[in-house]
Design an enzyme around this catalytic site. Structure first.
Site, PDB file in Angstrom:
ATOM      1  N   GLU A 146       3.485  -6.228   7.158  1.00 17.54           N
ATOM      2  CA  GLU A 146       2.946  -5.110   7.862  1.00 17.54           C
ATOM      3  C   GLU A 146       3.237  -4.839   9.234  1.00 17.54           C
ATOM      4  O   GLU A 146       3.384  -3.974   9.853  1.00 17.54           O
ATOM      5  CB  GLU A 146       1.428  -5.173   7.857  1.00 17.54           C
ATOM      6  CG  GLU A 146       0.608  -5.091   6.582  1.00 17.54           C
ATOM      7  CD  GLU A 146       0.557  -6.298   5.525  1.00 17.54           C
ATOM      8  OE1 GLU A 146      -0.163  -6.261   4.536  1.00 17.54           O
ATOM      9  OE2 GLU A 146       1.224  -7.424   6.086  1.00 17.54           O
ATOM     10  N   GLY A 194      -0.173  -5.135   0.783  1.00 14.51           N
ATOM     11  CA  GLY A 194      -1.435  -4.976  -0.167  1.00 14.51           C
ATOM     12  C   GLY A 194      -1.152  -5.818  -1.435  1.00 14.51           C
ATOM     13  O   GLY A 194      -2.145  -6.323  -2.222  1.00 14.51           O
ATOM     14  N   GLU A 252      -1.797  -9.101  -1.072  1.00 18.73           N
ATOM     15  CA  GLU A 252      -3.324  -9.536  -1.075  1.00 18.73           C
ATOM     16  C   GLU A 252      -3.911  -9.336  -2.093  1.00 18.73           C
ATOM     17  O   GLU A 252      -4.720 -10.173  -2.558  1.00 18.73           O
ATOM     18  CB  GLU A 252      -3.481  -8.497   0.085  1.00 18.73           C
ATOM     19  CG  GLU A 252      -3.259  -8.786   1.589  1.00 18.73           C
ATOM     20  CD  GLU A 252      -3.211  -7.577   2.548  1.00 18.73           C
ATOM     21  OE1 GLU A 252      -3.967  -7.892   3.752  1.00 18.73           O
ATOM     22  OE2 GLU A 252      -3.101  -6.570   2.210  1.00 18.73           O
ATOM     23  N   ALA A 265       0.832  -1.143   0.028  1.00 14.73           N
ATOM     24  CA  ALA A 265       0.024  -0.050   0.115  1.00 14.73           C
ATOM     25  C   ALA A 265       0.870   1.356  -0.111  1.00 14.73           C
ATOM     26  O   ALA A 265       2.145   1.389   0.433  1.00 14.73           O
ATOM     27  CB  ALA A 265      -0.810  -0.056   1.309  1.00 14.73           C
TER      28      ALA A 265
END
Length: 264
Positions: free
Chosen positions: A138, A115, A118, A70
């Site tokens: 993370e 992300g 994911e 992200a």
């Protein structure tokens, strides 16, 4: 269709029925900003709505990264209340997973972290280049996965390995990812896109309604008991027997010719 942070191509590289969507922020290692995610929703909605497109491939521009996570700069100053009130990430996972009934493939080149990992796991399956690296780091930022990483990774590779990756933040290389069943195969970096597009073209050449049904069946195996899943499988099979493509497919088999699919 023009975007700021992604590219969108239909009938990609002469493969009829194949849409190619590319994350296009190479200087930021294709980090997933809110703009990127909004544009992905729009691109996948266009793919889903276009009856000429049967399968999609999602990849990242350049050789270094599919998506390196992200956009941390965008998230760093966002108040916790806003994350909660906006139900941050919810609409993106909903649109890319639940609202996209047609098959799509992630072609992972380089880093797929946080992300990015994911996002890749939202695909129906992943093809990886030999330089791909997967991870949920993370914890190094004082947080945890937020777009399904702890859930999809655990379902893909098992509790122990997923727990270790989430707690240590280590990256998994392509060969280990294949052994762990996170990816279906590993190919040379130079061959990744061609391999993914060829696979997508194979899927695009199948009866469209049956492709959607097969996807629903397999996904059901992760969401219900064996008994419930078998009932769903049987009901979907029974529905398909009433389709025009079923009649055409069986006739084509008997007559030893290629089927001509209507998607009905």
């Amino acid at each position: 269709m023009t975007f700021e942070t992604i590219t969108h191509e239909t009938n990609a590289q002469d493969n009829d029925g194949v849409t190619l969507i590319t994350l296009n922020r190479p200087k930021a290692l294709n980090a997933l900003s809110s703009v990127v995610l909004e544009e992905l929703i729009e691109a996948f909605a266009a793919f889903e709505a276009d009856d000429t497109q049967k399968c999609a491939v999602l990849t990242g521009s350049g050789e270094k990264a599919f998506a390196a996570g992200a956009d941390i700069k965008e998230m760093s100053d966002k108040p916790a209340a806003d994350f909660y009130l906006d139900d941050f990430f919810s609409k993106w996972t909903s649109h890319l997973v639940k609202a996209t009934r047609k098959p799509w493939i992630a072609a992972v080149n380089g880093f797929a972290l946080g992300g990015g990992c994911e996002l890749a796991m939202m695909a129906d399956f992943i093809i990886a280049s030999d330089n791909a690296k997967f991870g949920q780091p993370e914890i190094n930022l004082g947080v945890a996965p937020g777009m399904g990483g702890s859930q999809r990774l655990t379902r893909a590779i098992g509790k122990s390995k997923a727990m270790e990756m989430c707690l240590t933040g280590r990256m998994m290389g392509a060969e280990e990812a294949e052994r762990a069943n996170l990816v279906v195969r590993v190919v040379p970096q130079a061959d990744l896109l061609a391999d993914a597009l060829k696979t997508a073209a194979t899927i695009a050449g199948k009866p469209p309604m049956a492709a959607i049904a097969n996807k629903e069946m397999v996904n059901a195996a992760f969401e219900m008991t064996l008994e419930q899943g078998i009932i769903i499988e049987r009901r979907i099979f029974q529905i398909l027997t009433a389709s025009e493509d079923k009649a055409e497919g069986m006739a084509a088999f008997i007559e030893k010719r290629e089927g001509q699919w209507k998607g009905r």
